[in-house]
Write an enzyme that holds these catalytic residues in place. Structure first.
Site, mmCIF file in Angstrom:
data_model
loop_
_atom_site.group_PDB
_atom_site.id
_atom_site.type_symbol
_atom_site.label_atom_id
_atom_site.label_comp_id
_atom_site.label_asym_id
_atom_site.label_seq_id
_atom_site.Cartn_x
_atom_site.Cartn_y
_atom_site.Cartn_z
ATOM 1 N N GLU A 165 -9.503 6.191 7.597
ATOM 2 C CA GLU A 165 -8.054 6.359 7.495
ATOM 3 C C GLU A 165 -7.590 7.657 6.825
ATOM 4 O O GLU A 165 -6.627 8.275 7.279
ATOM 5 C CB GLU A 165 -7.455 5.157 6.746
ATOM 6 C CG GLU A 165 -7.536 3.874 7.534
ATOM 7 C CD GLU A 165 -7.113 2.681 6.694
ATOM 8 O OE1 GLU A 165 -6.129 2.022 7.061
ATOM 9 O OE2 GLU A 165 -7.772 2.413 5.671
ATOM 10 N N ARG A 201 0.841 -1.203 0.000
ATOM 11 C CA ARG A 201 0.000 0.000 0.000
ATOM 12 C C ARG A 201 0.876 1.254 0.000
ATOM 13 O O ARG A 201 0.503 2.270 -0.586
ATOM 14 C CB ARG A 201 -0.955 0.003 1.189
ATOM 15 C CG ARG A 201 -1.972 1.128 1.130
ATOM 16 C CD ARG A 201 -3.098 0.935 2.140
ATOM 17 N NE ARG A 201 -4.117 0.032 1.690
ATOM 18 C CZ ARG A 201 -5.318 0.413 1.243
ATOM 19 N NH1 ARG A 201 -5.619 1.705 1.168
ATOM 20 N NH2 ARG A 201 -6.207 -0.466 0.874
#
Length: 775
Positions: free
Chosen positions: A731, A322
């Site tokens: 997030e 990621r």
């Protein structure tokens, strides 16, 4: 039978700022967390015995003093585990209890089971242990030099030959930077309560983001099947990624002790033990070469990212993947060459943390942009703008380094709106004027954007299930696969289901997440909790609605498609009937009043070998403008003002979304400013986490919050068919805190007279070093 009649106003539940479904319980202190549950008679308590060596072989483990300690019922080691001694979520390299080899200071070696929590903890300290000490790497740099990896390095390339582009670029810079890790510091520590059942079964109450993974881990430990283990979680007191995979060790140890003793067992980690034994955010070190033109447009980038993973793989693979999928942030990069090192160190195994590698990747590109701007002597915002992805309607400058075309880019428009609303240009000039006349206190300002992909990197986790029950009195119960950790997931799903049935939110109740009710759940992570479980719950509700509409239509001689659910009623033209009346009549007519729903995120695909594909369903965008002041004599700093504009699509609950934005921002600010992890580098306690308590680890307090904090939601519907066209909010807001870090760097650079080599966290000491006032 008493029927519920609606008194709700004619407003949809979705889009309203309804209070958190457990809010009154939180305020009154009546919300039941696992440690608040009434204990079954005979409950025992467990504690780990932990290593005092960073890397070594156990040559002596004398547990007799432990067994003889007051209140001790049993002492368990790896030999007592009947099945798999492992809780690694991907690779089997993470033992529940160390078996002969310890790989970090604080690793669990044995488990004490006693009559009380205090007795277990006291007894665990009485073991006599000796080690054959082995070499220990504590930093990513040490591990990289020794080529010590938890997973092989990964290489991502895109576009023209980067070395040739760098050589031909009008301007070229090289640099390096680093940021630290971060402790999750959830309010409720790791805990599990295991209750043995009949016929070799186990029910585990676990404070976890991933009940199904806990179910699998416990079953594998025993050598059982999944249907012998159920895992339940009503709520958590925070998690932030720390209870995605790392709750498995706690669940397994509690279940092992319950199986061995035949009695219920609770394992609750003391805060010091929790901070010593559980993983953190991965810290990264970066080196780069970048080529660019006179406007600051990046032509080529060569980047090395090295992450400290700890002793086992845990989730380091997807976390680093990621990071590779977010180092572009909002910027088009035509020629890139990125090498990513996943370093094995003899420290606790790092794990998921809010942002899951995204913040780490973005840190690098934002630092590079800042360096380019300081080299050219221009406003960093102007360099950011010139490097933005192009408009989604065109074909140029819209493809990411991992092969996805950006089809929903609102970053330029969002940033321009924030530039205007924050009065950025005038304040930039005011900061420069202030610094010119202030020799000691320097101010800094920065405006940074973000683009964050929403979905799990592992495609299989982008699915969810839900079961909706409509009871005969017209009330509704929902059980779904997501877990509530304070973020408001249960509240939003309650609103989604109430909206479908046209009911007030208090007609809908959320049941605890339980693997025996909804199987094969995905982790509540990757900001996808509402996206996945909201859609699954909506799917279940729609099936029930269709039956009720057909029944109502048959009863009243109208078309089923004309039936509307609103204001607690079913309505077709002039005909209307209370929801509760329709439901009881449908029950008597033997109409099915419950159903299961399912959702799988469309369009996404990912090839982990080529690092190419479409790993994200959509992107969430945002930007923040921060102004800070730094005392150049002490290194002390304060955040004077922050303006945030954030994209949540069409908000399901604006107040909850704003709360998440504020909380995520402050947590990110803590990571980048004050939260410093420190492991003793040498001596007899080498590798020990010395920042293992609130007395030595500094999270933001109320006094650290900006004096002025303006938060606004960007008006933007999701282009994708997400639940009610909303966007995930868990997030992304954490990365808004980059504005604070780069404002601090701006202030330090003003004091230094050149680009300050500031690393994160930007503690007082770090800023004095960057200014040049501390060796």
């Amino acid at each position: 039978m008493k029927r519920m009649e609606s008194t709700a106003p004619a407003l949809p539940a979705v889009g309203q700022s309804l209070g958190h479904e457990s809010g009154p319980l939180h305020v009154a202190g009546r919300a039941t967390y696992i440690d608040d549950m009434l204990e079954i008679q005979g409950t025992l308590h467990a504690a780990f015995g932990m290593s005092t060596c960073a890397h070594g072989r156990i040559t002596k483990l004398d547990l007799e003093p432990v067994r003889k300690a007051p209140g001790v019922v049993a002492v368990l080691t790896a030999k007592d585990i009947p099945g798999l001694n492992d809780v690694g979520p991907i690779i089997h390299d993470d033992p529940i209890l160390a078996d002969g080899l310890v790989q970090f200071y604080g690793q669990a070696m044995f488990l004490v089971v006693a009559e009380t929590h205090e007795a277990a903890r006291r007894a665990a300290r009485k073991a006599i242990v000796e080690y054959e000490t082995l070499p220990a790497f504590l930093t990513a740099a040490e591990a990289a030099a020794a080529e010590s990896w938890v997973l092989p390095p990964v290489h991502m390339q895109r576009g023209p030959d980067t070395q040739a582009v760098l050589a031909a670029a009008p301007h070229r810079l090289s640099g390096r930077a680093a940021h630290g890790g971060q402790e999750h510091f959830y309010l409720e520590g790791q805990i599990a309560y295991a209750r043995p059942g009949e016929q070799d079964s186990m029910h585990v109450y676990s404070s976890t983001q991933h009940p199904t993974e806990m179910q699998h881990a416990v079953a594998h430990m025993f050598g059982w099947h999944s249907h012998q283990v159920s895992v339940e979680c009503r709520r958590m007191g925070g998690a932030f990624g720390g209870k995605e995979s790392q709750s498995a060790q706690i669940a397994c140890a509690a279940a092992l002790a319950a199986w061995k003793t035949g009695r219920p067992v609770k394992l609750r980690l003391d805060r010091d033990d929790d901070m010593s034994i559980t993983g953190k955010r991965h810290d990264f070190e970066f080196e780069w070469e970048v080529g660019f033109d006179a406007t600051g447009q990046i032509l080529g980038l060569k980047l090395l990212m090295a992450s400290r993973c700890g002793f086992s793989a845990d989730l380091s693979g997807p976390v680093n993947d990621r990071a590779l999928c977010h180092f572009d942030n909002c910027y088009y990069l035509d020629s890139v060459d990125v090498r990513n090192l996943r370093c094995k160190t003899h420290t606790v195994s790092n794990t998921a943390f809010r942002g899951f590698g995204g913040p780490q990747g973005m840190f690098a590109i934002e630092y590079i942009i800042d360096d380019i701007a300081r080299f050219l002597g221009v406003d960093p915002l102007d360099v950011r703008r010139v490097n933005f992805y192009g408009p989604s309607s065109g074909d140029a400058r819209i493809t990411t380094p991992y092969g996805t075309k950006i089809e929903d880019n609102v970053a330029p428009a969002l940033v321009e709106e924030l530039v205007a609303s924050s009065d950025y240009r005038a304040r930039r000039a005011a900061v420069a004027a202030f610094n010119a006349s202030s020799p000691v206190v320097k101010r800094g300002i920065a405006l940074t954007p973000l683009k964050f992909g929403i979905s799990f990197n592992a495609t299989m986790y982008n699915q969810a299930g839900s079961v909706v029950h409509v009871y005969a009195d017209g009330t509704v119960m929902v059980t779904q696969g997501g877990t509530e950790m304070g973020q408001g997931l249960y509240t939003k799903i309650r609103q989604i289901v109430a909206n479908e049935f046209g009911l007030p939110a208090d007609a809908v109740r959320m049941a605890a997440t339980d693997t025996s009710r909804v199987p094969n759940t995905s982790a509540t992570a990757a900001s996808s909790g509402t996206d996945l479980n909201g859609k699954a719950s909506q799917d279940a509700a729609l099936k029930i609605k269709a039956r009720l509409a057909a029944f109502f239509a048959q009863q009243h001689g109208v078309a089923a498609e004309s039936v509307v659910f609103a204001d607690g009623k079913l309505i077709s033209g002039d005909i209307q009937q209370a929801f509760g009346e329709v439901v009881i009549a449908a029950y008597r007519a033997r109409v099915q009043l419950w159903d299961a729903g399912f959702y799988a995120t469309p369009k996404i695909h990912w090839n982990k070998d080529t690092m190419q594909g479409k790993p994200f369903f959509y992107y969430a965008y945002g930007a923040a403008c921060a102004e800070v002041a730094v005392d150049t004599l002490t290194g002390e700093s304060s955040v004077l003002r922050v303006d945030i504009l954030h994209d949540v699509g069409k908000s399901i609950n604006p107040d909850i979304d704003i709360g998440q934005i504020e909380g995520g921002f402050i947590q990110g600010m803590g990571w980048l400013t004050s939260e410093e992890l420190w492991f003793r580098p040498d001596g007899s306690q080498k590798g020990r986490n010395m920042t293992h308590a609130p007395s030595t680890y500094k999270i933001p307090a109320a006094s650290d919050c900006p004096a002025i904090l303006n938060v606004k939601l960007f008006d933007n519907a999701n282009v994708e068919d997400s639940i009610h066209r909303s966007k995930a909010v868990g997030e992304p807001p954490l990365m808004l805190a980059f504005a604070v870090f780069f404002a601090l760097r701006d202030a330090c650079s003003a004091a230094r007279g050149s680009a300050a080599p500031l690393n994160a966290p930007a503690t007082a000491e770090a800023m004095l070093r960057a200014i040049g006032g501390l060796a």
